[in-house]
Every structure is written in C-alpha cells, then in structure tokens.
Design an enzyme around this catalytic site. Structure first.
Site, PDB file in Angstrom:
ATOM      1  N   LYS A 128       2.314  -3.265   7.355  1.00  0.00           N
ATOM      2  CA  LYS A 128       2.578  -3.457   5.922  1.00  0.00           C
ATOM      3  C   LYS A 128       4.015  -3.037   5.592  1.00  0.00           C
ATOM      4  O   LYS A 128       4.693  -3.685   4.795  1.00  0.00           O
ATOM      5  CB  LYS A 128       1.588  -2.653   5.070  1.00  0.00           C
ATOM      6  CG  LYS A 128       0.168  -3.180   5.073  1.00  0.00           C
ATOM      7  CD  LYS A 128       0.002  -4.587   4.478  1.00  0.00           C
ATOM      8  CE  LYS A 128       0.183  -4.634   2.987  1.00  0.00           C
ATOM      9  NZ  LYS A 128      -0.160  -5.986   2.438  1.00  0.00           N
ATOM     10  N   TYR A 170      -1.774  -0.486  11.021  1.00  0.00           N
ATOM     11  CA  TYR A 170      -1.895  -1.156   9.723  1.00  0.00           C
ATOM     12  C   TYR A 170      -0.690  -0.848   8.834  1.00  0.00           C
ATOM     13  O   TYR A 170      -0.021  -1.754   8.340  1.00  0.00           O
ATOM     14  CB  TYR A 170      -3.194  -0.721   9.015  1.00  0.00           C
ATOM     15  CG  TYR A 170      -3.213  -1.043   7.537  1.00  0.00           C
ATOM     16  CD1 TYR A 170      -3.175  -2.365   7.092  1.00  0.00           C
ATOM     17  CD2 TYR A 170      -3.251  -0.030   6.570  1.00  0.00           C
ATOM     18  CE1 TYR A 170      -3.177  -2.660   5.724  1.00  0.00           C
ATOM     19  CE2 TYR A 170      -3.260  -0.320   5.215  1.00  0.00           C
ATOM     20  CZ  TYR A 170      -3.217  -1.638   4.798  1.00  0.00           C
ATOM     21  OH  TYR A 170      -3.214  -1.933   3.448  1.00  0.00           O
ATOM     22  N   THR A 213       0.831  -1.221   0.000  1.00  0.00           N
ATOM     23  CA  THR A 213       0.000   0.000   0.000  1.00  0.00           C
ATOM     24  C   THR A 213       0.861   1.266   0.000  1.00  0.00           C
ATOM     25  O   THR A 213       1.996   1.244   0.489  1.00  0.00           O
ATOM     26  CB  THR A 213      -0.898  -0.013   1.268  1.00  0.00           C
ATOM     27  OG1 THR A 213      -1.461   1.276   1.445  1.00  0.00           O
ATOM     28  CG2 THR A 213      -0.110  -0.351   2.523  1.00  0.00           C
ATOM     29  N   ASP A 214       0.275   2.360  -0.470  1.00  0.00           N
ATOM     30  CA  ASP A 214       0.978   3.655  -0.395  1.00  0.00           C
ATOM     31  C   ASP A 214       1.068   4.165   1.041  1.00  0.00           C
ATOM     32  O   ASP A 214       1.845   5.072   1.332  1.00  0.00           O
ATOM     33  CB  ASP A 214       0.299   4.702  -1.297  1.00  0.00           C
ATOM     34  CG  ASP A 214      -1.158   4.999  -0.945  1.00  0.00           C
ATOM     35  OD1 ASP A 214      -1.712   4.355  -0.032  1.00  0.00           O
ATOM     36  OD2 ASP A 214      -1.741   5.894  -1.586  1.00  0.00           O
ATOM     37  N   GLU A 215       0.258   3.572   1.942  1.00  0.00           N
ATOM     38  CA  GLU A 215       0.219   4.087   3.312  1.00  0.00           C
ATOM     39  C   GLU A 215       1.540   3.884   4.041  1.00  0.00           C
ATOM     40  O   GLU A 215       1.805   4.534   5.053  1.00  0.00           O
ATOM     41  CB  GLU A 215      -0.948   3.452   4.084  1.00  0.00           C
ATOM     42  CG  GLU A 215      -2.252   3.692   3.361  1.00  0.00           C
ATOM     43  CD  GLU A 215      -3.505   3.408   4.164  1.00  0.00           C
ATOM     44  OE1 GLU A 215      -3.461   3.428   5.391  1.00  0.00           O
ATOM     45  OE2 GLU A 215      -4.549   3.162   3.515  1.00  0.00           O
TER      46      GLU A 215
HETATM   47  P1  NAD Z   1      -9.405  -7.427   2.338  1.00  0.00           P
HETATM   48  O1  NAD Z   1      -9.349  -7.144   3.787  1.00  0.00           O
HETATM   49  O2  NAD Z   1     -10.660  -7.147   1.574  1.00  0.00           O
HETATM   50  O3  NAD Z   1      -9.047  -8.961   2.072  1.00  0.00           O
HETATM   51  C1  NAD Z   1      -7.994  -9.614   2.726  1.00  0.00           C
HETATM   52  C2  NAD Z   1      -8.146 -11.112   2.478  1.00  0.00           C
HETATM   53  O4  NAD Z   1      -7.046 -11.773   3.115  1.00  0.00           O
HETATM   54  C3  NAD Z   1      -9.424 -11.693   3.058  1.00  0.00           C
HETATM   55  O5  NAD Z   1     -10.009 -12.568   2.125  1.00  0.00           O
HETATM   56  C4  NAD Z   1      -8.950 -12.465   4.292  1.00  0.00           C
HETATM   57  O6  NAD Z   1      -9.755 -13.587   4.610  1.00  0.00           O
HETATM   58  C5  NAD Z   1      -7.557 -12.882   3.848  1.00  0.00           C
HETATM   59  N1  NAD Z   1      -6.648 -13.133   4.989  1.00  0.00           N
HETATM   60  C6  NAD Z   1      -6.471 -12.349   6.083  1.00  0.00           C
HETATM   61  N2  NAD Z   1      -5.557 -12.912   6.908  1.00  0.00           N
HETATM   62  C7  NAD Z   1      -5.140 -14.056   6.291  1.00  0.00           C
HETATM   63  C8  NAD Z   1      -4.186 -15.054   6.639  1.00  0.00           C
HETATM   64  N3  NAD Z   1      -3.494 -14.994   7.778  1.00  0.00           N
HETATM   65  N4  NAD Z   1      -3.992 -16.086   5.779  1.00  0.00           N
HETATM   66  C9  NAD Z   1      -4.713 -16.166   4.623  1.00  0.00           C
HETATM   67  N5  NAD Z   1      -5.633 -15.252   4.261  1.00  0.00           N
HETATM   68  C10 NAD Z   1      -5.836 -14.210   5.086  1.00  0.00           C
HETATM   69  O7  NAD Z   1      -8.175  -6.625   1.709  1.00  0.00           O
HETATM   70  P2  NAD Z   1      -8.028  -5.976   0.257  1.00  0.00           P
HETATM   71  O8  NAD Z   1      -8.570  -4.606   0.295  1.00  0.00           O
HETATM   72  O9  NAD Z   1      -8.495  -6.948  -0.752  1.00  0.00           O
HETATM   73  O10 NAD Z   1      -6.443  -5.851   0.194  1.00  0.00           O
HETATM   74  C11 NAD Z   1      -5.642  -6.880  -0.371  1.00  0.00           C
HETATM   75  C12 NAD Z   1      -4.183  -6.473  -0.254  1.00  0.00           C
HETATM   76  O11 NAD Z   1      -3.976  -5.226  -0.923  1.00  0.00           O
HETATM   77  C13 NAD Z   1      -3.724  -6.248   1.192  1.00  0.00           C
HETATM   78  O12 NAD Z   1      -2.423  -6.756   1.312  1.00  0.00           O
HETATM   79  C14 NAD Z   1      -3.743  -4.733   1.348  1.00  0.00           C
HETATM   80  O13 NAD Z   1      -2.779  -4.319   2.300  1.00  0.00           O
HETATM   81  C15 NAD Z   1      -3.381  -4.283  -0.052  1.00  0.00           C
HETATM   82  N6  NAD Z   1      -3.884  -2.966  -0.453  1.00  0.00           N
HETATM   83  C16 NAD Z   1      -5.215  -2.662  -0.310  1.00  0.00           C
HETATM   84  C17 NAD Z   1      -5.678  -1.418  -0.751  1.00  0.00           C
HETATM   85  C18 NAD Z   1      -7.145  -1.038  -0.663  1.00  0.00           C
HETATM   86  O14 NAD Z   1      -7.500   0.111  -0.972  1.00  0.00           O
HETATM   87  N7  NAD Z   1      -8.037  -1.945  -0.293  1.00  0.00           N
HETATM   88  C19 NAD Z   1      -4.794  -0.491  -1.309  1.00  0.00           C
HETATM   89  C20 NAD Z   1      -3.455  -0.860  -1.445  1.00  0.00           C
HETATM   90  C21 NAD Z   1      -3.016  -2.093  -1.022  1.00  0.00           C
HETATM   91  P1  TYD Z   2     -10.687   3.975   4.310  1.00  0.00           P
HETATM   92  O1  TYD Z   2     -11.641   3.554   3.251  1.00  0.00           O
HETATM   93  O2  TYD Z   2     -10.797   3.350   5.667  1.00  0.00           O
HETATM   94  O3  TYD Z   2      -9.233   3.811   3.708  1.00  0.00           O
HETATM   95  P2  TYD Z   2      -7.786   4.323   4.286  1.00  0.00           P
HETATM   96  O4  TYD Z   2      -7.931   4.717   5.701  1.00  0.00           O
HETATM   97  O5  TYD Z   2      -6.954   3.094   4.127  1.00  0.00           O
HETATM   98  O6  TYD Z   2      -7.365   5.454   3.395  1.00  0.00           O
HETATM   99  O7  TYD Z   2     -10.828   5.537   4.492  1.00  0.00           O
HETATM  100  C1  TYD Z   2     -10.631   6.434   3.407  1.00  0.00           C
HETATM  101  C2  TYD Z   2     -10.691   7.835   3.962  1.00  0.00           C
HETATM  102  O8  TYD Z   2     -12.039   8.079   4.403  1.00  0.00           O
HETATM  103  C3  TYD Z   2      -9.802   8.036   5.171  1.00  0.00           C
HETATM  104  O9  TYD Z   2      -9.270   9.360   5.134  1.00  0.00           O
HETATM  105  C4  TYD Z   2     -10.755   7.898   6.359  1.00  0.00           C
HETATM  106  C5  TYD Z   2     -12.063   8.413   5.793  1.00  0.00           C
HETATM  107  N1  TYD Z   2     -13.301   7.807   6.358  1.00  0.00           N
HETATM  108  C6  TYD Z   2     -14.349   8.630   6.793  1.00  0.00           C
HETATM  109  O10 TYD Z   2     -14.262   9.888   6.712  1.00  0.00           O
HETATM  110  N2  TYD Z   2     -15.468   8.033   7.285  1.00  0.00           N
HETATM  111  C7  TYD Z   2     -15.587   6.680   7.404  1.00  0.00           C
HETATM  112  O11 TYD Z   2     -16.635   6.193   7.919  1.00  0.00           O
HETATM  113  C8  TYD Z   2     -14.513   5.845   6.940  1.00  0.00           C
HETATM  114  C9  TYD Z   2     -14.590   4.349   7.017  1.00  0.00           C
HETATM  115  C10 TYD Z   2     -13.389   6.462   6.420  1.00  0.00           C
END
Ligand code: NAD
Ligand code: TYD
Length: 354
Positions: A162, A158, A132-134
C-alpha cells in the site's frame, strides 16, 4: 458518473450503497471479484439504472481504457486491493500484483484518459486513492498519533504494497500532473465486513461456539472507524479536498484488541445470550502472535476536520452495537461468505497457531 474500483468489497460496497442513497450520479463498479469481492453486497442495486457492474482487473489496461472511454467518469476512486495482513504474510505475490502493479497500470490508464479530456473537464477530474494508516508503521504507547507528514515505514507485505501504491499516486501527480487525492484511514468495522478480519471473525465465531483467537498478548492497539464514517470522509475529500493532498481519516477510537474482544462478547451476551447461560468471553483463546505484528496504530484526524470540516458521526459504542446487530440480522450473508475457500483460509491461518 464516477468509477469505483473494488466496489464489491467491504468498504467499496458500503461506499457505493451510501453514494446511491445520497445522489443520482451513476456509479461504474470495476471489481475482479476475488475471494473478498461479493456481488451479494450490492444485490439491492439490481435493476437500478444508476449502477453498472463490470467484472475485471484494475491491471487490465485495455479493459480499463475501454471503460473510461465508454463511461467518461469525472472521477476514479480506487478501493481495489488485497487487504488482509495475515494473507499477505502467507502469500505476498497477489499484494504486489494488485496493490503495486495494478495501481500503476490503473494510473497509466487514467492518465491517458485524463490527458484526452477537454481542458475544463481535465481541471475538475479527480483520482482518489484509498489507503491505510498501516503505511506509517508502528507506534510506541507514548508516540503521537500519525499525521500526514509522518514517514512511511510499512512493516508487513500488505502495508509495504500500500505504501508503494501511495508513492506511485504521488509520483503521477508530480510527474504527469494527474489530479490525485489520497486518504489514509484507520481500521474500519461495520456491515459487510468479511469475517477474516478481527471484529466480524469474533462475532461469527462466538455465535458458532468456536474459539475467539487473540494474537499474542492482545494488547496491540488499533484506531477503529465505523465504515459509514469512512465513506462520508471519502465523499468529503472528493468534493473539497485539495489536489495532491493526503488526508488521514480516523475515529479517535484507540483500543487494545482485548478490549474489542470483551466489548463484542458483552454485546452478544446482551443481544443473543448463549443457550447454556455461559458468557461468550469463555471462548477467548490466546494464540501465537502474527509475525512482525505492529504494536500500535493511531490516527490524528485533525487535518481533515480543520480543512474539510469532516468528523465521524458514530462513537465506538454506537458503531459496534450497530455492527453486532447487523451480523445477528444477516445470518444468510454470513453463511454465504463462509464458502469452501473461506474454510481453507481459516485452516491455513489458525491451525499452526493453536
Ligand atoms: P476488501 O478486501 O474487503 O475488498 C477489496 C475489493 O477489491 C474486493 O471486492 C476485491 O474483489 C477487489 N479487488 C481485489 N483485487 C482487484 C483487482 N486487481 N482489480 C479489481 N478489483 C480487485 O477490502 P476493504 O477492506 O474493502 O478495503 C478497501 C480499500 O481500503 C483497500 O484499498 C484497503 O487497503 C483500504 N483500507 C482498508 C481498511 C480496513 O480496515 N478494511 C482500512 C484502511 C484502508
Ligand atoms: P485485522 O482485522 O486483521 O486488521 P489489521 O491487521 O489490518 O489491523 O486485525 C486487527 C487486530 O486484531 C490486529 O492487531 C490483529 C488482531 N487479530 C487477532 O488478535 N486475532 C485474529 O484472529 C485476527 C484476524 C486479528
């Protein structure tokens, strides 16, 4: 075959579905099915001989080693993680277990498998880590967007977990020679997004007549990428990325949260107007901010564009319209994920903010 971990989650499921739409190369999906893992995301693959699902933990070394030997994948793509910042604030332990300890164990299992491969297969093998960019921390309004050479300065449990996993992946290349690739992506949105994250939460709350919670002043900035564009970037990095390199992936779509809220409200006003004629934005409620809330993320996706020729296909306007429409078309999916456990989370996160 490829091994995908966390393939029942939001991005992983989109990745598996897109992969099998584009190629016949089979996928083994290892997922622990935490609250975020939803086998229904992949229900359309039932009976498809190219798809194998195994419920399990990336940290279960004996299971992972058995699967690697049995299925002999040419690549492992690690999506599995605990992924929600607010949950990491309430309970960091699971984040350390999966994102740090789990990734380390997965790397060890994969290393042992990879070392036993014949020379030619060893050279072609890839471990792709989805991050992630975070991990780069927070930007001021005038800072340049994150590049791959930015320091890692994570601020939430988080992002710290990561960042730790990114460091481990790097170390397994430098110490053991494991052929790794890392992608650091901005905020994704799109179909199958669990409604604890901002965009799907807004859509489902709006339709249910519930408050639309905006943390703090709502002026925090995120860069948004349509999930299918993230999936195409990962496919491109897997196919052509240079071993050991990090690629930032983003949508060139920086937006303050409040603008996202208003866009979602306007789309719903157009596509599913409220029966009382009121506008959805009347449901907006400012609530207490997230502790340590990062002010701004922005991704410079120039490297992946220059070196691998990848660009997002969707604009924010096209992607958000598709997303809102998907939630309108899939009320059953929403109803199923809003289980008892989901309600408990909403209670935990929002009651104290109001
Ligand atoms: P998500 O939370 O929707 O899904 C995570 C999945 O991993 C779930 O299916 C969960 O059951 C599985 N999981 C959790 N712990 C596990 C373990 N110990 N062993 C096997 N499986 C396990 O997450 P997402 O949004 O699909 O993100 C996927 C990846 O992308 C993550 O690594 C996250 O850090 C990264 N990412 C997400 C975003 C975003 O905006 N959602 C952005 C950048 C990077
Ligand atoms: P989120 O979807 O949780 O992603 P991330 O924290 O990984 O960026 O949140 C996106 C942005 O929205 C973040 O600045 C937090 C804000 N946010 C709200 O303002 N209200 C909400 O109920 C949630 C879940 C997030």
């Amino acid at each position: 075959m490829i091994l995908v971990t966390g393939g029942a989650g939001f991005i992983g499921a989109n990745f598996v579905l897109d992969w099998l739409r584009q190629t016949d190369e089979p996928v083994l999906n290892l997922d622990k099915l935490t609250y975020a893992g939803n086998p229904e995301n992949l229900a359309s693959l039932q009976g498809d001989s190219r798809y194998v699902f195994v419920k399990g933990d990336i940290g279960d070394s004996s299971l992972v080693e058995k699967l690697l030997t049995q299925y002999a994948p040419r690549a492992v793509l690690n999506f599995a993680a605990e992924s929600h910042v607010d949950r990491s604030i309430h309970g960091p332990e699971d984040f350390i277990q999966t994102n740090v300890v789990g990734t380390m164990r997965l790397l060890q299992s994969v290393r042992s498998y990879w070392q036993g491969l014949p020379e030619s297969e060893r050279a072609d093998f890839r471990f792709l880590h989805v991050s992630t960019d975070e991990v780069y921390g927070s930007l001021s309004p005038t800072d340049a967007a994150f590049t791959e050479t930015n320091k890692l300065e994570p601020n939430s449990p988080y992002s710290a977990s990561k960042a730790a996993s990114d460091h481990l992946v790097r170390a397994w290349l430098h110490t053991y020679g494991l052929p790794v690739l890392t992608t650091n992506c901005s905020n994704n949105y799109g179909p199958l997004h669990f409604p604890e994250k901002l965009i799907p939460l807004l859509i489902v709350n709006a339709l249910a007549g519930k408050p639309l919670p905006v943390y703090g002043d709502g002026l925090q900035v995120r860069d948004w990428l349509y999930v299918k564009d993230h999936c195409s970037a990962i496919r491109r990095v897997l196919a052509a990325g240079k071993v050991g390199e990090v690629y930032n992936v983003g949508g060139w779509n920086e937006k303050p949260n409040i603008e996202i809220v208003h866009t979602v409200c306007s789309l719903l006003d157009e596509l599913r107007p409220r029966s009382d004629g009121a506008l959805y934005k009347t449901q907006v409620t400012y609530v207490q901010d997230r502790p340590g809330h990062d002010r701004r993320y922005a991704i410079d996706a120039g490297k992946i564009e220059r070196e691998l020729g990848w660009k997002p296909a969707e604009t924010f306007d096209s992607g958000i319209r598709k997303t809102v429409q998907w939630y309108l078309d899939n009320p059953d999916w929403v109803a199923h994920v809003q289980s008892g456990a989901y309600r408990e989370w909403v209670q935990t996160n929002y009651t104290r903010r109001s």
